[in-house]
Design a protein around this motif. Structure first.
Motif, PDB file in Angstrom:
ATOM      1  N   LYS A 295       0.948  -1.209   0.012  1.00 32.54           N
ATOM      2  CA  LYS A 295       0.011   0.072  -0.002  1.00 32.54           C
ATOM      3  C   LYS A 295       1.066   1.230  -0.104  1.00 32.54           C
ATOM      4  CE  LYS A 295      -3.539  -2.234   2.764  1.00 32.54           C
ATOM      5  NZ  LYS A 295      -4.543  -2.308   3.588  1.00 32.54           N
ATOM      6  N   ALA A 297       0.802   5.816  -0.020  1.00 27.81           N
ATOM      7  CA  ALA A 297       0.153   7.273   0.468  1.00 27.81           C
ATOM      8  C   ALA A 297       0.911   8.121  -0.154  1.00 27.81           C
ATOM      9  CB  ALA A 297      -0.269   7.292   1.936  1.00 27.81           C
ATOM     10  N   ASN A 316      -2.849   7.600   4.909  1.00 32.67           N
ATOM     11  CA  ASN A 316      -3.940   7.476   4.393  1.00 32.67           C
ATOM     12  C   ASN A 316      -3.421   6.442   2.970  1.00 32.67           C
ATOM     13  OD1 ASN A 316      -6.686   6.778   3.627  1.00 32.67           O
ATOM     14  ND2 ASN A 316      -6.836   8.862   2.625  1.00 32.67           N
ATOM     15  N   SER A 318      -3.342   3.097   0.479  1.00 32.96           N
ATOM     16  CA  SER A 318      -4.347   2.736  -0.851  1.00 32.96           C
ATOM     17  C   SER A 318      -3.472   1.785  -1.534  1.00 32.96           C
ATOM     18  CB  SER A 318      -4.775   3.832  -1.643  1.00 32.96           C
ATOM     19  OG  SER A 318      -5.453   3.512  -2.812  1.00 32.96           O
ATOM     20  N   THR A 319      -4.226   0.818  -2.169  1.00 35.39           N
ATOM     21  CA  THR A 319      -3.508   0.046  -3.362  1.00 35.39           C
ATOM     22  C   THR A 319      -3.796   0.382  -4.680  1.00 35.39           C
ATOM     23  OG1 THR A 319      -5.784  -1.539  -3.293  1.00 35.39           O
ATOM     24  CG2 THR A 319      -3.873  -2.106  -1.728  1.00 35.39           C
ATOM     25  N   GLY A 320      -4.265   1.643  -4.754  1.00 31.35           N
ATOM     26  CA  GLY A 320      -4.740   2.101  -6.122  1.00 31.35           C
ATOM     27  C   GLY A 320      -3.368   2.709  -6.752  1.00 31.35           C
TER      28      GLY A 320
END
Length: 381
Positions: A295, A297, A316, A318-320
């Motif tokens: 992940k 951020a 915060n 994210s795996t995006g």
């Protein structure tokens, strides 16, 4: 003529009786019951209520009360308080499956005063039902005096906290200890808490606060639960376990176009399935593609060396996909000097700075597609 009149009267009565079978019925009251007083203090109390049945029916199918419109508590200084002659605490308007319970606080009460409380419920038919009455009396309590003492690290995930009871007062203490939080600088028992062993007495008690994360700042204060309410130490103390050891020391390297990288080691990997990211795969957009649960951020253009472990764990994540566009400056999240927080697929936190990428990178044969970075990865706490 008399027989005809009698027949008409009988027929009319029968007709009226038949009509009455389909006339509106009186609404039934919902069943409200089981109020209990859980805690009382000088100016308030905590009460728990229960609703047994929201939709009772008579023998006739159409004679029913409908859904609940509202429910809650009604209280006052006179016995048998009502909605018209009492203070109402409206809890809700939903119609949950029965039975169900709800808890509320009654505040701004007078000292040494007797109060009466019961549940109520009102349904669509207009019926109002009341439960049995519970009574309680506020007291004129003198509370214990608490302070927080020394905080000592005992492991990577816990600390010993000293709670001092300077005086006991006259409100009996049922439990006491320390409450703590990484987000609330005035922690309460609704946050994380650790309870001391043994009976409350004047003196010092050591309580172990667990579940901590290295590098994170926590706020702690002593608490005691008494019949008169929950009391806290006046002062709140901040503490931290410090940063965990560094797993991969600060290092700079080049992420080559379309290749997979392991951030635990800070190196190119050839075995598919162990990588944390791909930088700019073939025939796709330039940017970071997280892999295998890693992940990221984006922290922004901050000082890489001043980013603490506690900053990383609060990021915060994210795996995006993280856009590293060469052409669209507004969309590019990986401009030179940008710092990212990451969690590797092995669960280690770290930080990564974009030193250069794309055409800004040091020219080379294929320099336009590569990215130069600096990383540091911490060991697991």
């Amino acid at each position: 003529m008399q027989k005809l009149t009698s027949l008409l009267i009988i027929t009319g009565l029968a007709f009226l009786e038949a009509c009455n079978m389909f006339a509106p019925v009186d609404p039934l009251t919902p069943a409200a019951s089981e109020v209990s007083v859980e805690q009382v203090w000088t100016s308030g109390a905590t009460v728990r209520g229960k609703i047994d049945n929201l939709d009772p029916k008579n023998d006739r199918q159409e004679k029913k009360s409908g859904k609940i419109l509202e429910y809650g508590f009604v209280w006052g200084t006179q016995n048998q308080p009502t909605l018209e002659a009492g203070t109402v605490i409206k809890v809700g308007e939903d119609n949950p499956p029965t039975p169900f319970e709800f808890v509320r606080e009654i505040n701004r009460l007078s000292v040494l005063t007797t109060y009466y409380v019961r549940t109520y419920a009102r349904n669509e038919g207009g019926g109002v039902g009341y439960g049995p009455v519970a009574t309680f009396k506020t007291d004129d309590y003198v509370f214990a005096e608490l302070t927080l003492g020394k905080i000592t690290t005992t492991s990577k995930t816990s600390a010993d906290v000293v709670v001092n009871i300077l005086s006991l007062g006259n409100a009996e203490i049922s439990s006491f200890g320390v409450c703590y939080s990484s987000t609330n600088n005035e922690p309460t028992t609704k946050d994380t808490r650790a309870t001391a062993n043994g009976k409350a007495a004047r003196g010092s008690f050591t309580v172990n606060a667990g579940g901590l994360t290295a590098g994170t700042t926590y706020y702690a204060r002593a608490f005691a639960i008494t019949l008169g309410g929950i009391i806290y130490s006046d002062a709140t103390t901040g503490f931290s376990l410090g940063e965990p050891a560094v797993f991969t020391p600060k290092k700079s390297f080049t992420m080559y176009y379309s290749n997979p990288y392991d951030l635990d080691q800070g190196a190119l990997v050839s075995q598919v399935g162990s990588e944390d990211l791909n930088w700019y795969p073939y025939n796709d957009k330039p940017g970071i593609y997280p892999k295998n649960g890693a992940k990221f951020a984006v922290l922004g253009a901050v000082n890489f060396d001043q980013v603490k472990y506690s900053d990383l764990v609060r990021a915060n994540f994210s795996t995006g996909f993280i856009n590293g566009s060469y052409t669209d400056v507004m969309a590019n999240q990986l401009q030179n000097g940008t710092v990212l927080a990451f969690v590797t697929n092995q669960g280690r936190y770290g930080k990564l700075r974009i030193d250069a990428h794309g055409e800004d990178r040091t020219p080379g044969a294929n320099g336009g597609g590569d990215m130069e970075v600096t990383i540091l990865t911490y060991d697991k706490p």
